[in-house]
Design an enzyme around this catalytic site. Structure first.
Site, PDB file in Angstrom:
ATOM      1  N   ILE A 102       0.856  -1.185   0.000  1.00  0.00           N
ATOM      2  CA  ILE A 102       0.000   0.000   0.000  1.00  0.00           C
ATOM      3  C   ILE A 102       0.892   1.236   0.000  1.00  0.00           C
ATOM      4  O   ILE A 102       1.786   1.375   0.835  1.00  0.00           O
ATOM      5  CB  ILE A 102      -0.922   0.013   1.230  1.00  0.00           C
ATOM      6  CG1 ILE A 102      -1.723  -1.286   1.327  1.00  0.00           C
ATOM      7  CG2 ILE A 102      -1.856   1.218   1.173  1.00  0.00           C
ATOM      8  CD1 ILE A 102      -2.413  -1.480   2.668  1.00  0.00           C
ATOM      9  N   LYS A 103       0.638   2.114  -0.947  1.00  0.00           N
ATOM     10  CA  LYS A 103       1.487   3.295  -1.116  1.00  0.00           C
ATOM     11  C   LYS A 103       0.782   4.521  -0.548  1.00  0.00           C
ATOM     12  O   LYS A 103      -0.360   4.808  -0.919  1.00  0.00           O
ATOM     13  CB  LYS A 103       1.794   3.486  -2.604  1.00  0.00           C
ATOM     14  CG  LYS A 103       2.978   4.361  -2.934  1.00  0.00           C
ATOM     15  CD  LYS A 103       3.233   4.286  -4.441  1.00  0.00           C
ATOM     16  CE  LYS A 103       4.447   5.091  -4.850  1.00  0.00           C
ATOM     17  NZ  LYS A 103       4.630   5.052  -6.322  1.00  0.00           N
TER      18      LYS A 103
END
Length: 217
Positions: free
Chosen positions: A82-83
């Site tokens: 997850i960025k």
């Protein structure tokens, strides 16, 4: 050093992946736009193709909504990272994701101080942007060096993922410093094979071979 490909172009990813040049993929909203595809659909296709981490970025700016978006993205595949952006809300979301065992890529890092905070929040990857610092007449590679020194000083486990890679020299410099990962567009990775003396030498070999009048097969 691991190679991540900075693109959402599945054909380009497949070409490099078939050669063993892909350890992961990074995407962002701009790359999703460029692909012209639905984020969930193209990210799933990339995750099925690549065994390593695939970064999918949230677009919310407040921590609560970032967490909601990130958990949805994490359901795409087990190899999703997850960025989140390096803001206070992004760090809050990073801590929440890391506490639940999710890989987190904290992006848009432009200072060593930011990198320290990301490591403390449990980031799996920190993404310092080299090219964008170069654009404002600062040396982006110096940032990689500073983060490497700090992380080694305190044994932080967060991996340095050098981003905004524009040139082959950026890749070489990051490798010499000891960046854990670089993420680069396919064209930059392919350009690493190019050298004027290789071209010159091959041309001479082919000319000389033609003069022999021979065939191998």
């Amino acid at each position: 050093m691991k190679f991540f490909v900075d693109t959402a172009d599945t054909a380009a990813i497949k070409e490099l992946n078939d050669l063993g040049m892909v350890d992961g993929v990074t995407t962002n909203p701009s790359l999703i736009l460029k692909s012209g595809r639905d984020i969930l659909e193209v990210t799933k296709e990339i995750c099925d193709m690549v065994s390593g981490p695939v970064s999918a970025e949230v677009v919310a700016t407040e921590a609560k909504q970032m967490i909601t978006e990130g958990l949805k993205l994490a359901k795409i595949a087990p190899n999703i990272a997850i960025k989140v952006p390096l803001t206070w809300d992004g760090l809050t979301a990073c801590k929440a994701f890391a506490s639940e065992g999710h890989k987190v890529n904290v992006t848009l890092c432009f200072s060593p101080a930011q990198a320290i905070l990301a490591a403390k929040a449990g980031a799996s990857f920190i993404s310092p942007f080299i090219g964008r610092l170069d654009d404002i007449h600062l040396d982006g590679v110096d940032l990689i060096h500073d983060i490497r020194t700090i992380y080694d000083n305190y044994d932080y486990r967060t991996e340095i993922l050098a981003a905004s890679i524009r040139t082959v020299n950026h890749v070489i410099d990051c490798a010499k410093i000891g960046a854990d990962v670089i993420t680069a567009p396919p064209a930059v990775i392919k350009a690493m094979a190019n050298h004027v003396l290789t071209d010159k030498g091959l041309d001479q070999f082919l000319k000389d071979w033609a003069k022999t009048g021979q065939k191998i097969v």
